[in-house]
Design a protein around this motif. Structure first.
Motif, mmCIF file in Angstrom:
data_model
loop_
_atom_site.group_PDB
_atom_site.id
_atom_site.type_symbol
_atom_site.label_atom_id
_atom_site.label_comp_id
_atom_site.label_asym_id
_atom_site.label_seq_id
_atom_site.Cartn_x
_atom_site.Cartn_y
_atom_site.Cartn_z
ATOM 1 N N VAL A 22 -25.561 66.132 28.341
ATOM 2 C CA VAL A 22 -24.424 66.842 28.909
ATOM 3 C C VAL A 22 -24.920 68.195 29.391
ATOM 4 C CG1 VAL A 22 -22.144 67.810 28.445
ATOM 5 C CG2 VAL A 22 -22.844 65.677 27.340
ATOM 6 N N VAL A 23 -24.656 68.497 30.668
ATOM 7 C CA VAL A 23 -25.034 69.785 31.247
ATOM 8 C C VAL A 23 -23.803 70.385 31.903
ATOM 9 C CG1 VAL A 23 -27.456 69.164 31.623
ATOM 10 C CG2 VAL A 23 -25.801 68.724 33.420
ATOM 11 N N GLY A 24 -23.820 71.678 32.079
ATOM 12 C CA GLY A 24 -22.687 72.307 32.733
ATOM 13 C C GLY A 24 -22.742 73.805 32.612
ATOM 14 N N GLY A 25 -21.641 74.415 32.978
ATOM 15 C CA GLY A 25 -21.588 75.858 32.911
ATOM 16 C C GLY A 25 -20.203 76.378 33.206
ATOM 17 N N ILE A 26 -20.091 77.684 33.074
ATOM 18 C CA ILE A 26 -18.842 78.391 33.353
ATOM 19 C C ILE A 26 -19.165 79.449 34.393
ATOM 20 C CG2 ILE A 26 -17.002 79.841 32.419
ATOM 21 C CD1 ILE A 26 -17.683 78.531 29.660
ATOM 22 N N VAL A 27 -18.370 79.458 35.474
ATOM 23 C CA VAL A 27 -18.581 80.416 36.553
ATOM 24 C C VAL A 27 -17.310 81.229 36.729
ATOM 25 C CG1 VAL A 27 -19.073 80.657 39.018
ATOM 26 C CG2 VAL A 27 -20.153 78.828 37.719
ATOM 27 N N LYS A 28 -17.460 82.543 36.881
ATOM 28 C CA LYS A 28 -16.303 83.393 37.155
ATOM 29 C C LYS A 28 -16.265 83.688 38.648
ATOM 30 C CE LYS A 28 -13.841 87.531 35.869
ATOM 31 N NZ LYS A 28 -13.832 88.792 35.142
ATOM 32 N N LEU A 29 -15.157 83.311 39.284
ATOM 33 C CA LEU A 29 -14.941 83.540 40.704
ATOM 34 C C LEU A 29 -13.722 84.442 40.848
ATOM 35 C CD1 LEU A 29 -15.273 79.796 41.760
ATOM 36 C CD2 LEU A 29 -17.011 81.561 42.039
ATOM 37 N N GLY A 30 -13.954 85.738 41.037
ATOM 38 C CA GLY A 30 -12.839 86.684 41.065
ATOM 39 C C GLY A 30 -12.178 86.730 39.706
ATOM 40 N N ASN A 31 -10.902 86.354 39.653
ATOM 41 C CA ASN A 31 -10.174 86.308 38.382
ATOM 42 C C ASN A 31 -10.087 84.900 37.805
ATOM 43 O OD1 ASN A 31 -9.636 89.066 38.391
ATOM 44 N ND2 ASN A 31 -7.858 88.790 39.713
ATOM 45 N N THR A 32 -10.784 83.969 38.405
ATOM 46 C CA THR A 32 -10.711 82.576 37.988
ATOM 47 C C THR A 32 -12.023 82.132 37.350
ATOM 48 O OG1 THR A 32 -9.192 82.099 39.803
ATOM 49 C CG2 THR A 32 -10.277 80.206 38.788
ATOM 50 N N PHE A 33 -11.907 81.372 36.265
ATOM 51 C CA PHE A 33 -13.067 80.790 35.606
ATOM 52 C C PHE A 33 -13.099 79.306 35.935
ATOM 53 C CE2 PHE A 33 -11.951 84.450 33.084
ATOM 54 C CZ PHE A 33 -13.176 85.029 32.815
ATOM 55 N N ARG A 34 -14.282 78.787 36.306
ATOM 56 C CA ARG A 34 -14.457 77.362 36.590
ATOM 57 C C ARG A 34 -15.411 76.779 35.563
ATOM 58 N NH1 ARG A 34 -17.250 76.167 41.971
ATOM 59 N NH2 ARG A 34 -19.098 76.503 40.678
ATOM 60 N N LEU A 35 -14.970 75.731 34.879
ATOM 61 C CA LEU A 35 -15.770 75.025 33.881
ATOM 62 C C LEU A 35 -16.227 73.701 34.498
ATOM 63 C CD1 LEU A 35 -16.735 74.579 30.915
ATOM 64 C CD2 LEU A 35 -14.496 73.556 30.502
ATOM 65 N N ASN A 36 -17.548 73.485 34.543
ATOM 66 C CA ASN A 36 -18.131 72.249 35.077
ATOM 67 C C ASN A 36 -18.945 71.574 33.984
ATOM 68 O OD1 ASN A 36 -17.384 72.594 37.885
ATOM 69 N ND2 ASN A 36 -18.836 74.272 37.884
ATOM 70 N N ILE A 37 -18.695 70.297 33.765
ATOM 71 C CA ILE A 37 -19.447 69.517 32.785
ATOM 72 C C ILE A 37 -19.887 68.227 33.479
ATOM 73 C CG2 ILE A 37 -19.357 68.273 30.580
ATOM 74 C CD1 ILE A 37 -19.026 71.265 30.205
ATOM 75 N N ARG A 38 -21.160 67.846 33.281
ATOM 76 C CA ARG A 38 -21.675 66.591 33.834
ATOM 77 C C ARG A 38 -22.428 65.830 32.754
ATOM 78 N NH1 ARG A 38 -25.428 68.855 38.063
ATOM 79 N NH2 ARG A 38 -25.358 70.589 36.645
ATOM 80 N N VAL A 39 -22.262 64.514 32.753
ATOM 81 C CA VAL A 39 -23.009 63.649 31.851
ATOM 82 C C VAL A 39 -24.031 62.904 32.706
ATOM 83 C CG1 VAL A 39 -22.905 61.730 30.225
ATOM 84 C CG2 VAL A 39 -21.037 63.396 30.312
ATOM 85 N N ILE A 40 -25.312 63.043 32.339
ATOM 86 C CA ILE A 40 -26.418 62.491 33.109
ATOM 87 C C ILE A 40 -27.124 61.407 32.297
ATOM 88 C CG2 ILE A 40 -28.555 63.044 34.344
ATOM 89 C CD1 ILE A 40 -26.106 64.563 35.431
ATOM 90 N N ASN A 41 -27.414 60.266 32.922
ATOM 91 C CA ASN A 41 -28.190 59.205 32.295
ATOM 92 C C ASN A 41 -29.640 59.671 32.214
ATOM 93 O OD1 ASN A 41 -30.074 56.791 32.464
ATOM 94 N ND2 ASN A 41 -28.123 55.772 32.058
#
Length: 85
Positions: free
Chosen positions: A34-53
């Protein structure tokens, strides 16, 4: 685990790409990572998670969620439901 990261030269970087994550997963005997991250764009937070074989390095599933509250990030992580693509 820490010794594996040190051996691979990753202990101090804090950054792991898909290729490196699959190498670590393979060394640990995992089938998926499982890889991913949290990015802050202005006042918004984006959470991305990916599951890789690990064997194929192909994306198995992914999750993206947005919030305007830093305090909601842990709530988003708690409710993650990875959907098969």
């Amino acid at each position: 685990f820490e010794s594996l990261l040190k051996e691979m030269g990753l202990a101090s970087t804090g950054i792991v790409d898909v290729s490196t994550a699959t190498k670590i997963g393979n060394a640990l005997g995992a089938t998926e990572v499982v890889v991913g991250g949290i990015v802050k764009l202005g006042n918004t937070f984006r959470l991305n998670i990916r599951v890789i074989n690990v064997k194929t390095s192909k994306l198995q599933s992914a999750f993206t969620e947005y919030t305007n509250s830093e305090g909601d990030i842990l709530k988003l992580i708690d409710k993650i439901e990875i959907k098969k693509q």
